[in-house]
Design an enzyme around this catalytic site. Structure first.
Site: not given
Ligand code: BGC
Length: 951
Positions: A511, A804
């Site tokens: 990501e 997270e």
């Molecule tokens: C990310 C987040 C991001 C989100 C969107 C995720 O996969 O890691 O931090 O804001 O997607 O909701």
């Protein structure tokens, strides 16, 4: 001699009479001194801003010192400046207290001009202080025509045909040149589409990594400038560069994971280099050596190099001394020239480059089955390792990276998803051993699993190299509570790991994108830890370059579309307003407002149209985006706050920011216009989303079975912690209802077993909303909790970064959600930092740039008896700390020169308040404003103050 003596006597005499006749001129001099001189937020930068902004801080002894005037001198040489000959600009004496964001106002500056400058300030009695030390900046290449260099490349795509990952080798380039004489000045201007490392005569130039940084390469690319005067010499010199795919041509985000038709090559297929060495001889003659087809190219030891997937290095393919003069490159071929895109801008890098922050020694190494060894570096971070190994030619060392271990002690890599994150080194078998550090990849990790050693390795086999955008440290926060100190440390590490050229969500999995929701939720928190002015000056360009055709801001920026359905989302898109606003408030930067004003206005127009002129987003207003409604209160616990209710509040919030920003740039009509919109939104919110008592409600039937919404199956409720926290934080409610909302928020927390239930959008405002409605005790309880879900729960379960998910890992239980989303280095929930500084320490910005600020600490009832915070604002160092001893509270505060603090001293009896053990009534430095709601309010100017009070 005689003559000299009499001259001195005459001067003394004149001075004596002058002092008697004009005492003002000769009164005591002031020690008001400017320091930390910066240009465009940086010390000694190369910039292409034609009127760069200058700033300085002031120090002085004593109290209540201010600047009443300043003078700036800018000269084209340090000698001229030393004799006050400002051939470029003499601002003359400018009346006023401005010490930053002062635009250069002198002669137009040509490319390459070096500007030396200094400043002095007049104090409150009208005395001029001493001149500052000399600072400088240099102008970069202002026109495309300054570039003689071509884009050169070596198409190796055919060599990157692996099964899962197509990773071509990294091309090397070299050029030899004969310099005619001794060199007075040499500059290297260099950039790439992809990543580059440049070498001169065998030496790596600069200490930057992942240059030239990530941008929308279709629109702009940045270049770096290096002073290489001491790296070149008369006679033969060699220039060398190695480049890699990077963000330009490498894998990005979750494209592979989600089966996007495009998984790499988002901007182009072949990485390219553009470089020119400009030399000025002592004779005055000039010469430019620029990249062209005569630069020789080959591929060698870097067999694979990809940001997400890792680097493979075969040391047997090394070209010894390839970037030194005399290397035989007869087997190398000529470079290919690639056309420039005329619309692509090429500009000086405005941000903070990525650099090594520190090295980490391995703490332990543990043998594992199958000849593997597990190294623990003791801290989760973003960066690389340096490998130190001895072995035979052809031995292969494989390095895998993980943030955490399974309960059985094995490294956990499932959460990396499709990021291969594997580095490989093939030995050449040097007797003394060999060391290797990759150049063009990075990982998010604490543990490294290494296989391929011949004999058991020692700790020195692996060293951690911590990388981060080099944002200068700006603050500190400390209490007498270990849990909270650890939490703060974790926040700082997480910011360090994710302010990585762009503000990323995480550094480990597939990501690593500039997620806008995460960025907006955390930006205020970030300001307290580091000076993020230059970092955001850069990213705000990325964000605005990524504004979509419908004028919404995307969900990540740069926005290479790693999934077809990625568009925009309420709560994410508003980063386009919230981030510039925060940069304006924090640094007094009105340029970002002016620069992006049309884009911001366009976005507000979109929002208005989307509300169909009703100024509220009724349920299911965002069915057209994916996920439906947007991301909403992402990762919240329990029932969902309707995304449309949140979208409405965000609309109001940014409208109020637009009103304030319009005012700051003198657009008074527009300010009134957005104020009026803000009022309409508040009214519409109330009408549609609250019941008769003012409680938030929603028509959940409008969402059907919730299908397509984030966690839609859990159902929707308006009466949630997140709804009240945001409404209070964003000033959406009238005073009376605001207080009621604070009470409901407390009720909801109680009903939830004293636990929070908030996600990405609800976490940041939660504690501030409690404190601002008089519920700091509840805020402290949540902060100090160690039960799921809470910050303390993470710390208790071994976190050394912010996770997270509240339960990313549970001791004894392990993980859930790994393969889906389970990052251990995600700053969104770290947005509690804002409350730590704003409320626990009590520091809040007033006038933009902390020209004025308040200090109103919330004293904890239990759990914390002492808090200390420092913050180096653009106006200088602020310090604030409180300590509770029995019924006494002491408050230590430092206010920088030229600023004013309004301090709220907690006390039940204002008569007990002392400063430096003396009554404050007669202290001329303290302006008493009144006593209200448990605080004695005073106003103070610069200096350090020691208040004590009884409670
Ligand atoms: C990310 C987040 C991001 C989100 C969107 C995720 O996969 O890691 O931090 O804001 O997607 O909701």
């Amino acid at each position: 001699m005689k003559f000299a003596q009499s001259t001195t006597q005459t001067i003394v005499l004149i001075a004596f009479f002058a002092a008697v006749l004009c005492p003002k001129l000769f009164a005591m001099t002031t020690d008001l001194k400017p320091l930390n001189l910066r240009t465009e937020y940086k010390i000694t930068p190369v910039t292409d801003v034609v009127k760069p902004r200058l700033s300085w801080e002031l120090t002085a002894t004593g109290r209540g010192q201010v600047q009443t005037a300043y003078q700036l001198l800018v000269a084209s040489s340090s000698e001229l400046l030393a004799s006050d000959k400002a051939d470029l600009w003499n601002s003359n004496k400018v009346i006023g207290n401005t010490t930053n964001q002062v635009e250069y106002g002198g002669k137009p500056l040509a490319s390459r001009t070096v500007c030396f400058w200094k400043v002095r300030s007049w104090d409150k009695t009208g005395q001029p202080g001493p001149w500052s030390a000399t600072a400088k900046w240099e102008m970069g290449l202002l026109n495309k025509a300054d570039w003689k260099a071509e884009w050169i490349g070596n198409d190796l795509t055919a060599l990157g045909k692996g099964k899962t990952y197509q990773l071509p080798p990294a091309p090397f380039f070299r050029k030899e040149t004969q310099l005619k004489g001794s060199v007075k000045r040499a500059r290297l201007y260099v950039t790439s589409l992809g990543l580059y490392e440049f070498q001169l005569n065998g030496k790596r130039i600069g200490k930057d990594y992942f240059t030239p940084g990530w941008t929308d390469y279709n629109k702009r690319v940045y270049y770096q400038t290096y002073d290489v005067t001491s790296d070149v010499k008369a006679g033969k010199n060699a220039l060398g560069a190695v480049i890699a795919d990077g963000w330009y041509a490498g894998y990005l985000g979750y494209a592979l994971l989600v089966g996007n038709p495009v998984v790499r090559n988002f901007y182009g297929n072949v990485p390219l280099l553009k470089a020119q060495l400009e030399v000025e001889y002592t004779s005055g003659e000039k010469e430019t050596i620029a990249s062209d087809q005569t630069w020789k190219t080959n591929h060698g030891p870097i067999v694979e190099a990809d940001l997400l997937n890792g680097e493979t290095y075969n040391a047997n393919l090394e070209f010894d001394n390839w970037s030194k003069a005399g290397y035989d490159d007869s087997k190398w071929k000529n470079s290919a020239i690639y056309p420039d895109k005329p619309e692509r801008k090429i500009e000086a890098y405005p941000g903070n480059t990525i650099q090594v922050f520190q090295e980490l020694k391995a703490k332990t190494v543990t043998p594992k089955a199958g000849g593997r060894y597990l190294f623990d570096l003791g801290q989760n971070f973003a960066g690389l390792v340096r490998l130190n190994v001895k072995g035979n030619k052809g031995d292969t060392i494989t390095l895998k990276f993980g943030e955490v271990l399974f309960p059985n002690g094995e490294i956990m890599t499932e959460n990396l998803r499709k990021a291969r994150a594997t580095d490989t080194y093939i030995l050449k078998g040097k007797k003394e051993g060999e060391t290797w550090t990759p150049k063009f990849t990075y990982h998010g990790f604490q543990y490294v699993e290494v296989s391929g050693f011949r004999t058991a390795p020692g700790l020195e086999a692996i060293t951690g190299i911590v990388l981060s955008s080099a944002t200068p440290s700006a603050g500190s926060f400390e209490t007498d509570n270990k849990l909270i100190n650890k939490l703060y440390e974790n926040i700082v590490w997480t910011q360090r790991s994710n302010y990585f050229d762009v503000p990323t969500d995480c550094p480990q999995r597939d990501e690593r994108l500039g997620w806008t929701g995460d960025a907006q939720a955390y930006i205020q928190s970030a300001t307290f830890n580091n000076d993020i002015s230059a970092f955001f000056t850069k990213w705000l360009v990325d964000l605005n370059d990524a504004q979509r055709a419908d004028h919404t801001y995307p969900i990540y920026a740069p926005a290479p579309n790693v999934r077809k359905t990625d568009t925009y989302s309420p709560g994410w898109s508003e980063a386009g307003i919230i981030c510039p606003y925060t940069i304006y408030k924090t640094y007094g930067d009105t340029k970002v407002i002016r620069e992006f004003w049309p884009n911001m206005v366009a976005y507000l127009k979109f929002m208005e149209a989307k509300s169909k002129g009703e100024y509220v987003y009724k349920e299911a207003s965002f069915e057209d985006i994916s996920p439906k409604g947007g991301f909403g209160d992402w990762l919240s616990v329990g029932k969902k706050t309707p995304p449309d209710l949140l979208a409405t509040m965000y609309y109001g919030y940014v409208a109020s920011m637009m009103a304030e920003m319009a005012k700051a740039i003198g657009k008074l009509d527009e300010s009134a216009y957005y104020d009026a919109i803000f009022t309409k939104i508040k009214q519409a919110l109330l009408t549609h989303y609250t019941d008769k008592t003012g409680k938030f409600k929603t028509n959940s039937a409008a969402y059907g079975d919730g299908n397509g919404y984030v966690d839609g199956e859990m159902g929707f409720d308006g009466h949630t912690q997140t709804a009240y926290a945001n409404a209070i934080y964003m000033h959406m409610l009238m005073p009376e209802l605001n207080q009621k909302a604070g009470n409901w928020l407390v009720d909801l927390i109680k009903a939830n077993n004293n636990k929070l239930s908030t996600g990405f959008l609800g976490v940041k405002p939660l504690l501030p909303a409690l404190s601002s409605t008089g519920h700091s005790n509840e805020a402290y309880k949540l902060l100090l909790s160690t039960e799921y879900p809470s910050w303390g729960f993470e710390v208790k379960n071994g976190a050394n970064t912010i996770w997270e998910r509240w339960n990313s890992y549970i001791k004894g239980k392990g993980f859930e959600n790994n393969a889906g989303m389970n990052s251990f280095n995600h700053y969104a929930f770290g947005s509690v930092n804002e409350w730590l500084f704003d409320y626990a320490a009590g520091l809040k910005v007033g006038e933009a740039g902390y020209r004025t600020f308040t200090i109103k600490p919330e004293i904890a009832k239990e759990g914390i008896n002492e808090v200390k915070a420092t913050y180096r604002s653009i106006n200088g160092m602020i310090e604030t700390g409180w300590k509770k001893t029995g019924s006494a509270i002491s408050l230590t505060i430092t206010v920088p020169v030229n600023t004013i603090a309004t301090v709220f001293i907690p006390t039940t009896n204002p008569a007990t308040v002392l400063e430096a053990k003396k009554a404050i009534k007669t202290n001329p430095a303290i302006n008493i404003k009144g006593f209200k709601e448990g605080y004695l309010q005073v106003e103070i100017g610069s200096g350090t103050y020691q208040f004590t009070s009884q409670n």
